[in-house]
Design an enzyme around this catalytic site. Structure first.
Site, PDB file in Angstrom:
ATOM      1  N   ASP A   1       9.401   2.706   1.241  1.00  0.00           N
ATOM      2  CA  ASP A   1       8.224   3.392   1.766  1.00  0.00           C
ATOM      3  C   ASP A   1       8.192   3.156   3.277  1.00  0.00           C
ATOM      4  O   ASP A   1       7.792   2.100   3.747  1.00  0.00           O
ATOM      5  CB  ASP A   1       6.963   2.836   1.097  1.00  0.00           C
ATOM      6  CG  ASP A   1       5.679   3.459   1.637  1.00  0.00           C
ATOM      7  OD1 ASP A   1       5.715   4.092   2.713  1.00  0.00           O
ATOM      8  OD2 ASP A   1       4.629   3.286   0.994  1.00  0.00           O
TER       9      ASP A   1
ATOM     10  N   PHE B   1       0.859  -1.185   0.000  1.00  0.00           N
ATOM     11  CA  PHE B   1       0.000   0.000   0.000  1.00  0.00           C
ATOM     12  C   PHE B   1       0.891   1.228   0.000  1.00  0.00           C
ATOM     13  O   PHE B   1       1.746   1.387   0.872  1.00  0.00           O
ATOM     14  CB  PHE B   1      -0.930   0.037   1.213  1.00  0.00           C
ATOM     15  CG  PHE B   1      -1.881   1.212   1.170  1.00  0.00           C
ATOM     16  CD1 PHE B   1      -3.060   1.131   0.455  1.00  0.00           C
ATOM     17  CD2 PHE B   1      -1.580   2.394   1.825  1.00  0.00           C
ATOM     18  CE1 PHE B   1      -3.926   2.215   0.386  1.00  0.00           C
ATOM     19  CE2 PHE B   1      -2.433   3.482   1.758  1.00  0.00           C
ATOM     20  CZ  PHE B   1      -3.619   3.395   1.043  1.00  0.00           C
TER      21      PHE B   1
ATOM     22  N   LYS C   1       3.098  10.056   8.349  1.00  0.00           N
ATOM     23  CA  LYS C   1       2.384   9.570   9.531  1.00  0.00           C
ATOM     24  C   LYS C   1       2.897  10.170  10.839  1.00  0.00           C
ATOM     25  O   LYS C   1       2.479  11.246  11.240  1.00  0.00           O
ATOM     26  CB  LYS C   1       2.388   8.049   9.566  1.00  0.00           C
ATOM     27  CG  LYS C   1       1.354   7.419   8.623  1.00  0.00           C
ATOM     28  CD  LYS C   1       1.161   5.961   8.885  1.00  0.00           C
ATOM     29  CE  LYS C   1       0.098   5.329   7.978  1.00  0.00           C
ATOM     30  NZ  LYS C   1      -1.271   5.709   8.329  1.00  0.00           N
TER      31      LYS C   1
END
Length: 397
Positions: free
Chosen positions: A223, A138, A252
């Site tokens: 990532d 993702f 995040k």
């Protein structure tokens, strides 16, 4: 407003792109949050691995307040002092020489994809723009990042998708090697697959990927939107290995809840982003940078990352004990630091709802994986409460 009033207002005026739980949170402190009716919850999700310092950490709150009184926004047409200091710290904490700032993980990954294509075309030759990504990965919800994502469910209805991605199984070096062609410019991978089910690769996976990329002179992009900023017990997850990537993305937890993203890279790669090649109006603005600076300073000063492995081991041990008690429900427990997945033999959605009823917030990663990403400041007593509530939920099931 009470919870029912907030639900009604939300349902009336907000796009229905989320399956929201019947919960309206209005206050947080540490590992606890409260709803509009005054009910207290233990938060073991932390905004999906975002609030690593917990909710409303006083140092982050103070930094945001002080910066808001000084300067909110000016644009990247000018030099921004807190942004420059944040870039320096991120480079010192990693392999990177330079940083590009944006607002989210998707934007950081979008920047990485653009940079890799630009590098491939300029250095490797015309047409060297394809990127290998992993099935069940993702990477975001923009057109480029949802195309890079190895999950079909996020792509439905958005065709035609962006060309230039090839998908292989995660943790399969031979598959990556077979997928490399004379059009490949990079490999994009999460050190731990988060949305894919908290999947950990073999211990030498990143080393072998690095070797493969070096052999073919292509880039390795990590990532670390979810794994970074201490979540796995290192500031970045790649630091559990001996390698360094060419590009790394972060977001995040970087601002502990204040939106900020970053793409880190070496000079030899970032030199291919010149003036006008990429931009972000709000990226790394004074307020976001102040929040991130306070977050990193707190992690450092309070030695929080150094305690993550021990806290994660305690939770995993407790979960594995539950596995022995409920073998008909739990098939596997795995984790790295405080990024933990529990595979269930029943749909995870019902477990998440049952935990919510007992005032515990947990998450899911796929149809059958319970996801735990509590704040890194979680105390032993709070972890014990978490395990006790899960035991009660599993007993009821």
């Amino acid at each position: 407003m009470n919870s029912a009033e907030i639900f009604a207002l939300s349902d009336s005026y907000i796009a229905a792109t989320y399956n929201r739980f019947p919960l309206a949170l209005v206050k947080g402190a540490g590992v606890k949050v409260w709803d509009a009716d005054g009910n207290e919850y233990l938060d073991a999700l932390a905004g999906i691995a975002v609030c690593n310092l917990g909710h409303c950490h006083p140092r982050v709150t103070a930094a945001i307040s002080e910066q808001a009184c000084r300067l909110l926004h000016v644009s990247n047409l000018y030099h921004i002092e807190p942004q420059a200091r944040l870039a320096e710290i991120l480079c010192r904490l990693s392999f990177a020489d330079k940083v590009f700032f944006c607002n989210s993980g998707a934007e950081a990954n979008e920047a990485a994809i653009k940079l890799a294509r630009r590098y491939g075309d300029a250095v490797l030759g015309e047409g060297r723009t394809r990127i290998i990504t992993m099935r069940d990965s993702f990477h975001g919800r923009t057109m480029a990042t949802l195309t890079a994502t190895g999950q079909q469910k996020v792509k439905t209805g958005y065709q035609p998708l962006l060309e230039g991605f090839d998908y292989v199984p995660f943790n399969d070096i031979a598959a990556v090697a077979a997928a490399i062609t004379d059009k490949t410019c990079a490999v994009l991978v999460e050190p731990v697959q988060g949305e894919g089910g908290v999947i950990l690769p073999a211990a030498d996976y990143l080393e072998r990927l690095r070797q493969l990329c070096d052999e073919h002179k292509i880039l390795l992009i990590l990532d670390e939107v979810q794994t970074g900023i201490g979540r796995t017990g290192k500031f970045f997850a790649y630091q559990h290995s001996s390698i360094v990537p060419d590009i790394l993305t972060s977001a995040k937890a970087l601002g502990n809840g204040f939106p900020i993203g970053a793409m880190l890279a070496s000079d030899r790669v970032l030199t291919h982003f010149g003036p006008g090649s990429h931009a972000s109006t709000f990226g790394g603005n004074p307020l976001a940078s102040a929040a991130a600076l306070a977050t990193i300073a707190t992690l450092r000063d309070e030695k929080i990352v150094e305690k993550v492995a021990e806290k994660g081991a305690f939770l995993v041990a407790g979960l594995r004990k539950l596995q022995t008690e409920f073998p008909e429900l739990i098939s596997a427990v795995r984790g790295l630091g405080l990024m933990i997945g529990v595979d269930l033999k029943t749909p995870v959605g019902e477990i998440v709802k049952s935990c919510l009823e007992r005032r515990l917030l947990v998450g899911s990663a796929g149809a059958n994986t319970l996801r735990l990403t509590p704040p890194l400041i979680i105390k032993k007593t709070e972890s014990e409460t978490l395990l006790r509530i899960l035991s009660e939920v599993f007993s009821d099931v």
